[in-house]
Motif scaffolding. Structure first.
Motif, PDB file in Angstrom:
ATOM      1  N   UNK A   1       0.828  -1.210   0.000  1.00 55.86           N
ATOM      2  CA  UNK A   1       0.000   0.000   0.000  1.00 55.86           C
ATOM      3  C   UNK A   1       0.866   1.266   0.000  1.00 55.86           C
ATOM      4  N   UNK A   2       1.958   1.225  -0.748  1.00 57.52           N
ATOM      5  CA  UNK A   2       2.846   2.374  -0.864  1.00 57.52           C
ATOM      6  C   UNK A   2       2.259   3.329  -1.891  1.00 57.52           C
ATOM      7  N   UNK A   3       2.084   4.578  -1.489  1.00 59.42           N
ATOM      8  CA  UNK A   3       1.495   5.586  -2.371  1.00 59.42           C
ATOM      9  C   UNK A   3       2.518   6.032  -3.417  1.00 59.42           C
ATOM     10  N   UNK A   4       2.036   6.233  -4.647  1.00 62.74           N
ATOM     11  CA  UNK A   4       2.917   6.711  -5.713  1.00 62.74           C
ATOM     12  C   UNK A   4       3.296   8.163  -5.438  1.00 62.74           C
ATOM     13  N   UNK A   5       4.563   8.501  -5.696  1.00 62.94           N
ATOM     14  CA  UNK A   5       5.050   9.855  -5.463  1.00 62.94           C
ATOM     15  C   UNK A   5       5.067  10.630  -6.778  1.00 62.94           C
ATOM     16  N   UNK A   6       4.581  11.859  -6.751  1.00 63.13           N
ATOM     17  CA  UNK A   6       4.641  12.717  -7.932  1.00 63.13           C
ATOM     18  C   UNK A   6       6.074  13.206  -8.094  1.00 63.13           C
ATOM     19  N   UNK A   7       6.632  12.978  -9.282  1.00 62.60           N
ATOM     20  CA  UNK A   7       8.033  13.326  -9.517  1.00 62.60           C
ATOM     21  C   UNK A   7       8.202  14.035 -10.852  1.00 62.60           C
ATOM     22  N   UNK A   8       9.331  14.691 -10.991  1.00 59.86           N
ATOM     23  CA  UNK A   8       9.798  15.212 -12.269  1.00 59.86           C
ATOM     24  C   UNK A   8      10.961  14.339 -12.704  1.00 59.86           C
ATOM     25  N   UNK A   9      10.949  13.918 -13.951  1.00 61.35           N
ATOM     26  CA  UNK A   9      12.042  13.133 -14.514  1.00 61.35           C
ATOM     27  C   UNK A   9      12.783  14.036 -15.491  1.00 61.35           C
ATOM     28  N   UNK A  10      14.060  14.261 -15.231  1.00 60.07           N
ATOM     29  CA  UNK A  10      14.873  15.120 -16.085  1.00 60.07           C
ATOM     30  C   UNK A  10      15.864  14.237 -16.826  1.00 60.07           C
ATOM     31  N   UNK A  11      15.781  14.260 -18.152  1.00 60.08           N
ATOM     32  CA  UNK A  11      16.622  13.419 -19.006  1.00 60.08           C
ATOM     33  C   UNK A  11      17.606  14.321 -19.743  1.00 60.08           C
ATOM     34  N   UNK A  12      18.901  14.048 -19.584  1.00 62.86           N
ATOM     35  CA  UNK A  12      19.927  14.789 -20.314  1.00 62.86           C
ATOM     36  C   UNK A  12      20.979  13.803 -20.803  1.00 62.86           C
ATOM     37  N   UNK A  13      22.007  14.322 -21.452  1.00 58.65           N
ATOM     38  CA  UNK A  13      23.082  13.439 -21.927  1.00 58.65           C
ATOM     39  C   UNK A  13      23.959  12.975 -20.775  1.00 58.65           C
TER      40      UNK A  13
ATOM     41  N   UNK B   1      21.640   7.742 -27.315  1.00 52.59           N
ATOM     42  CA  UNK B   1      22.244   7.861 -28.651  1.00 52.59           C
ATOM     43  C   UNK B   1      23.070   9.131 -28.784  1.00 52.59           C
ATOM     44  N   UNK B   2      22.531  10.259 -28.303  1.00 51.70           N
ATOM     45  CA  UNK B   2      23.252  11.531 -28.378  1.00 51.70           C
ATOM     46  C   UNK B   2      24.535  11.456 -27.555  1.00 51.70           C
ATOM     47  N   UNK B   3      24.453  10.852 -26.356  1.00 51.62           N
ATOM     48  CA  UNK B   3      25.629  10.682 -25.510  1.00 51.62           C
ATOM     49  C   UNK B   3      26.686   9.829 -26.216  1.00 51.62           C
ATOM     50  N   UNK B   4      26.227   8.769 -26.882  1.00 52.31           N
ATOM     51  CA  UNK B   4      27.146   7.912 -27.623  1.00 52.31           C
ATOM     52  C   UNK B   4      27.809   8.667 -28.772  1.00 52.31           C
ATOM     53  N   UNK B   5      27.041   9.477 -29.502  1.00 46.90           N
ATOM     54  CA  UNK B   5      27.596  10.281 -30.612  1.00 46.90           C
ATOM     55  C   UNK B   5      28.624  11.281 -30.081  1.00 46.90           C
TER      56      UNK B   5
ATOM     57  N   UNK C   1      23.642   8.025 -14.111  1.00 46.11           N
ATOM     58  CA  UNK C   1      24.304   8.480 -15.335  1.00 46.11           C
ATOM     59  C   UNK C   1      23.708   7.751 -16.543  1.00 46.11           C
ATOM     60  N   UNK C   2      23.595   8.449 -17.644  1.00 46.57           N
ATOM     61  CA  UNK C   2      22.926   7.883 -18.822  1.00 46.57           C
ATOM     62  C   UNK C   2      23.676   6.651 -19.329  1.00 46.57           C
ATOM     63  N   UNK C   3      24.997   6.621 -19.173  1.00 46.64           N
ATOM     64  CA  UNK C   3      25.769   5.477 -19.674  1.00 46.64           C
ATOM     65  C   UNK C   3      25.622   4.237 -18.794  1.00 46.64           C
ATOM     66  N   UNK C   4      25.044   4.380 -17.601  1.00 50.18           N
ATOM     67  CA  UNK C   4      24.822   3.226 -16.728  1.00 50.18           C
ATOM     68  C   UNK C   4      23.423   2.629 -16.885  1.00 50.18           C
ATOM     69  N   UNK C   5      22.600   3.244 -17.721  1.00 50.29           N
ATOM     70  CA  UNK C   5      21.250   2.716 -17.932  1.00 50.29           C
ATOM     71  C   UNK C   5      21.354   1.507 -18.857  1.00 50.29           C
ATOM     72  N   UNK C   6      20.840   0.405 -18.367  1.00 53.52           N
ATOM     73  CA  UNK C   6      20.953  -0.879 -19.044  1.00 53.52           C
ATOM     74  C   UNK C   6      19.780  -1.102 -19.997  1.00 53.52           C
TER      75      UNK C   6
END
Length: 173
Positions: free
Chosen positions: A66-78, A162-166, A108-113
């Motif tokens: 019964x854990x309530x969902x938390x309202x969050x902001x997700x910020x995606x960058x390189x 992809x942008x990070x890889x480029x 870090x974006x490079x650690x996302x599997x």
């Protein structure tokens, strides 16, 4: 209506070959609103079925507790995917980056599997990232307001990768 025919009814917003964002936007970060369901450590996934099972297990366990969902902001960058708690703001306050915001997680974006949405409930999406110190995989699960938003967030994380890889290839040259 001369511009509308039965031949140009394709909506390019869902075409995965067209980038969702301009590459320059990722330097500052793209912000999305969602609800954070939770996260758990998972073993290294070997197949898509294991990833989907982990995502559903997290949803099920947090629903049972019964854990309530938390309202969050997700910020995606390189550089990273940052998840911060959304606070109720006063109407007169102007929008600005709030350094006092509570950080839920940052990877870090490079650690996302892996990043994907749930095929049974398209509002649900998750990403799996490997921790830097312990090399443990952690699955973070979210729920968006609309199916299209969840798919856009998944595409944005993929495009940021992809942008990070480029950029890394350009610096290597």
């Amino acid at each position: 209506m001369p511009g509308v025919t039965k031949y140009n009814l394709v909506d390019d917003a869902h075409d995965l070959r067209i980038p969702a964002h301009n590459e320059d936007v990722f330097q500052h970060g793209v912000c999305f609103e969602a609800k954070y369901i939770g996260s758990l450590e998972v073993g290294r996934p070997g197949s898509r079925m294991e990833i989907v099972a982990a995502m559903r297990r997290i949803r099920y366990e947090f629903k049972l507790k019964n854990v309530k969902k938390k309202k969050v902001n997700i910020i995606v960058s390189t550089d990273f995917v940052r998840v911060i708690l959304r606070k109720k703001r006063k109407r007169k306050e102007s929008w600005s980056w709030d350094d006092s915001a509570v950080l839920v997680t940052q990877d870090p974006i490079y650690r996302i599997f892996y990043v994907s949405h749930d095929a049974q409930d398209l509002k649900i999406f998750s990403y799996i990232a490997r921790d830097g110190q312990s090399n443990v995989f952690r699955c973070n699960v979210f729920k968006s307001k609309r199916k299209s938003q969840a798919m856009r967030i998944v595409r944005t994380v993929g495009q940021a990768f992809d942008v990070c890889h480029q950029l890394s290839l350009q610096t290597a040259d």
